[in-house]
Design a protein around this motif. Sequence first.
Motif, PDB file in Angstrom:
ATOM      1  N   ILE A  22      25.703 -22.788  40.138  1.00  0.00           N
ATOM      2  CA  ILE A  22      25.243 -20.586  40.816  1.00  0.00           C
ATOM      3  C   ILE A  22      24.180 -21.702  41.709  1.00  0.00           C
ATOM      4  N   SER A  23      23.046 -22.187  40.876  1.00  0.00           N
ATOM      5  CA  SER A  23      21.538 -22.370  41.932  1.00  0.00           C
ATOM      6  C   SER A  23      21.680 -23.467  42.873  1.00  0.00           C
ATOM      7  N   GLY A  24      23.205 -24.323  42.660  1.00  0.00           N
ATOM      8  CA  GLY A  24      23.547 -24.901  44.091  1.00  0.00           C
ATOM      9  C   GLY A  24      23.883 -24.641  45.093  1.00  0.00           C
ATOM     10  N   ILE A  25      24.308 -23.073  44.968  1.00  0.00           N
ATOM     11  CA  ILE A  25      24.464 -22.538  45.795  1.00  0.00           C
ATOM     12  C   ILE A  25      23.705 -21.691  46.785  1.00  0.00           C
ATOM     13  N   PHE A  26      22.678 -21.190  46.129  1.00  0.00           N
ATOM     14  CA  PHE A  26      21.384 -20.595  47.024  1.00  0.00           C
ATOM     15  C   PHE A  26      20.565 -22.505  47.657  1.00  0.00           C
ATOM     16  N   LEU A  27      20.438 -23.226  47.407  1.00  0.00           N
ATOM     17  CA  LEU A  27      20.118 -24.438  47.329  1.00  0.00           C
ATOM     18  C   LEU A  27      20.461 -25.044  48.875  1.00  0.00           C
ATOM     19  N   LYS A  28      22.206 -25.148  48.639  1.00  0.00           N
ATOM     20  CA  LYS A  28      22.535 -25.610  50.425  1.00  0.00           C
ATOM     21  C   LYS A  28      21.785 -24.222  51.221  1.00  0.00           C
ATOM     22  N   ARG A  29      21.724 -22.933  50.810  1.00  0.00           N
ATOM     23  CA  ARG A  29      21.487 -21.968  51.973  1.00  0.00           C
ATOM     24  C   ARG A  29      19.735 -21.588  52.487  1.00  0.00           C
ATOM     25  N   LYS A  48      26.594 -12.881  31.253  1.00  0.00           N
ATOM     26  CA  LYS A  48      25.694 -11.880  32.711  1.00  0.00           C
ATOM     27  C   LYS A  48      24.401 -12.884  32.874  1.00  0.00           C
ATOM     28  N   PHE A  49      25.226 -13.129  34.148  1.00  0.00           N
ATOM     29  CA  PHE A  49      23.532 -13.656  35.487  1.00  0.00           C
ATOM     30  C   PHE A  49      22.425 -12.265  35.461  1.00  0.00           C
ATOM     31  N   THR A  50      21.496 -12.651  35.921  1.00  0.00           N
ATOM     32  CA  THR A  50      20.878 -11.559  36.287  1.00  0.00           C
ATOM     33  C   THR A  50      20.219 -12.263  37.824  1.00  0.00           C
ATOM     34  N   ILE A  51      20.114 -12.090  39.147  1.00  0.00           N
ATOM     35  CA  ILE A  51      19.541 -13.319  40.505  1.00  0.00           C
ATOM     36  C   ILE A  51      18.968 -12.728  40.769  1.00  0.00           C
ATOM     37  N   VAL A  52      17.726 -12.834  41.299  1.00  0.00           N
ATOM     38  CA  VAL A  52      16.665 -11.040  42.173  1.00  0.00           C
ATOM     39  C   VAL A  52      17.124 -12.912  43.330  1.00  0.00           C
ATOM     40  N   VAL A  53      16.958 -12.444  44.421  1.00  0.00           N
ATOM     41  CA  VAL A  53      16.614 -13.041  45.888  1.00  0.00           C
ATOM     42  C   VAL A  53      16.210 -11.521  46.807  1.00  0.00           C
ATOM     43  N   ASN A  54      15.928 -13.027  47.245  1.00  0.00           N
ATOM     44  CA  ASN A  54      15.407 -11.848  49.389  1.00  0.00           C
ATOM     45  C   ASN A  54      15.413 -12.341  50.296  1.00  0.00           C
ATOM     46  N   THR A  55      16.763 -11.879  50.785  1.00  0.00           N
ATOM     47  CA  THR A  55      17.344 -12.398  51.601  1.00  0.00           C
ATOM     48  C   THR A  55      17.937 -10.607  52.572  1.00  0.00           C
ATOM     49  N   THR A  56      18.961 -10.991  53.804  1.00  0.00           N
ATOM     50  CA  THR A  56      19.602 -10.946  54.347  1.00  0.00           C
ATOM     51  C   THR A  56      20.406  -9.971  53.660  1.00  0.00           C
ATOM     52  N   GLU A  57      21.456  -8.486  54.027  1.00  0.00           N
ATOM     53  CA  GLU A  57      22.659  -8.273  53.229  1.00  0.00           C
ATOM     54  C   GLU A  57      23.929  -9.123  53.933  1.00  0.00           C
ATOM     55  N   ASP A  58      23.734  -9.596  54.686  1.00  0.00           N
ATOM     56  CA  ASP A  58      25.226 -10.560  55.695  1.00  0.00           C
ATOM     57  C   ASP A  58      24.998 -12.114  54.509  1.00  0.00           C
ATOM     58  N   TRP A  59      23.736 -12.379  53.723  1.00  0.00           N
ATOM     59  CA  TRP A  59      23.324 -14.258  53.617  1.00  0.00           C
ATOM     60  C   TRP A  59      24.256 -13.941  52.118  1.00  0.00           C
ATOM     61  N   VAL A  60      23.780 -12.591  51.439  1.00  0.00           N
ATOM     62  CA  VAL A  60      23.515 -11.709  49.995  1.00  0.00           C
ATOM     63  C   VAL A  60      25.629 -11.647  49.398  1.00  0.00           C
ATOM     64  N   LYS A  61      26.130 -10.923  50.811  1.00  0.00           N
ATOM     65  CA  LYS A  61      28.073 -11.254  50.500  1.00  0.00           C
ATOM     66  C   LYS A  61      28.201 -12.813  50.264  1.00  0.00           C
ATOM     67  N   ARG A  62      27.331 -13.637  51.352  1.00  0.00           N
ATOM     68  CA  ARG A  62      28.199 -14.417  51.576  1.00  0.00           C
ATOM     69  C   ARG A  62      28.266 -15.730  50.195  1.00  0.00           C
ATOM     70  N   ILE A  63      26.586 -15.352  49.279  1.00  0.00           N
ATOM     71  CA  ILE A  63      26.446 -16.025  47.927  1.00  0.00           C
ATOM     72  C   ILE A  63      27.384 -15.960  47.388  1.00  0.00           C
ATOM     73  N   VAL A  64      27.505 -13.885  47.024  1.00  0.00           N
ATOM     74  CA  VAL A  64      28.132 -13.843  45.842  1.00  0.00           C
ATOM     75  C   VAL A  64      29.685 -14.064  46.130  1.00  0.00           C
ATOM     76  N   GLN A  65      30.502 -14.168  46.993  1.00  0.00           N
ATOM     77  CA  GLN A  65      31.654 -14.150  47.913  1.00  0.00           C
ATOM     78  C   GLN A  65      31.763 -16.249  46.966  1.00  0.00           C
ATOM     79  N   GLN A  66      30.709 -16.796  47.611  1.00  0.00           N
ATOM     80  CA  GLN A  66      30.939 -18.234  46.952  1.00  0.00           C
ATOM     81  C   GLN A  66      30.401 -18.311  45.354  1.00  0.00           C
ATOM     82  N   ILE A  67      29.756 -17.267  44.958  1.00  0.00           N
ATOM     83  CA  ILE A  67      29.835 -17.655  42.857  1.00  0.00           C
ATOM     84  C   ILE A  67      31.000 -17.088  42.627  1.00  0.00           C
ATOM     85  N   GLU A  68      31.797 -16.223  43.462  1.00  0.00           N
ATOM     86  CA  GLU A  68      32.592 -16.154  42.251  1.00  0.00           C
ATOM     87  C   GLU A  68      33.845 -16.542  42.436  1.00  0.00           C
TER      88      GLU A  68
END
Length: 177
Positions: A22-29, A48-68
């Motif tokens: 999961i952390s690798g998904i953030f690292l790549k981006r 349950k992982f609770t992860i806080v990020v500061n990014t755009t909604e576009d990027w957070v959607k992509r990240i959630v898709q990759q995590i899933e």
Amino acid sequence: MDKKIFTISVYSENNVGLLNRISGIFLKRHINIESLNVSKSEIDQVSKFTIVVNTTEDWVKRIVQQIEKQIEVIKAYYHTDEETIFQETALFKISSDLLFDEPLIQNAIRESNSKIVTVHRDFFVLAKTAQRKEIEAMHDLLAPYGIMQFVRSGRIAVSKEAMLISEMLEEFHNNNK
């Protein structure tokens, strides 16, 4: 698009190596994780992982898709601060003489709904549960007096709206009987 704070909730099986992937998904981006907390969830045998990020909604959607896409991940969601109820906890270790000799410290403890966790001859430990801004304000208030140690937890959060993860899992179990 403007960046803002998002809280990502990931429900998963508790398997070795998942946090690394999961952390690798953030690292790549090149997206920094502001806060991370992993704990039991309301569902037996599910973390349950609770992860806080500061990014755009576009990027957070992509990240959630990759995590899933991770095999152990059951479901991932993202929410804005307005859609969640969240807190952090901090511990401050401070010299004991300040507790008895400095009225500003005594008032700060009383007015901030902080709690003295323990008192020793040389130090006392103060716990504060609040949103990050309040914890940072308490830190700024205490810093001139000398903080011996300081630690802050990651964000813990629940969504204001229902997340249908429990029903989804029950349906999954019923279909696999």
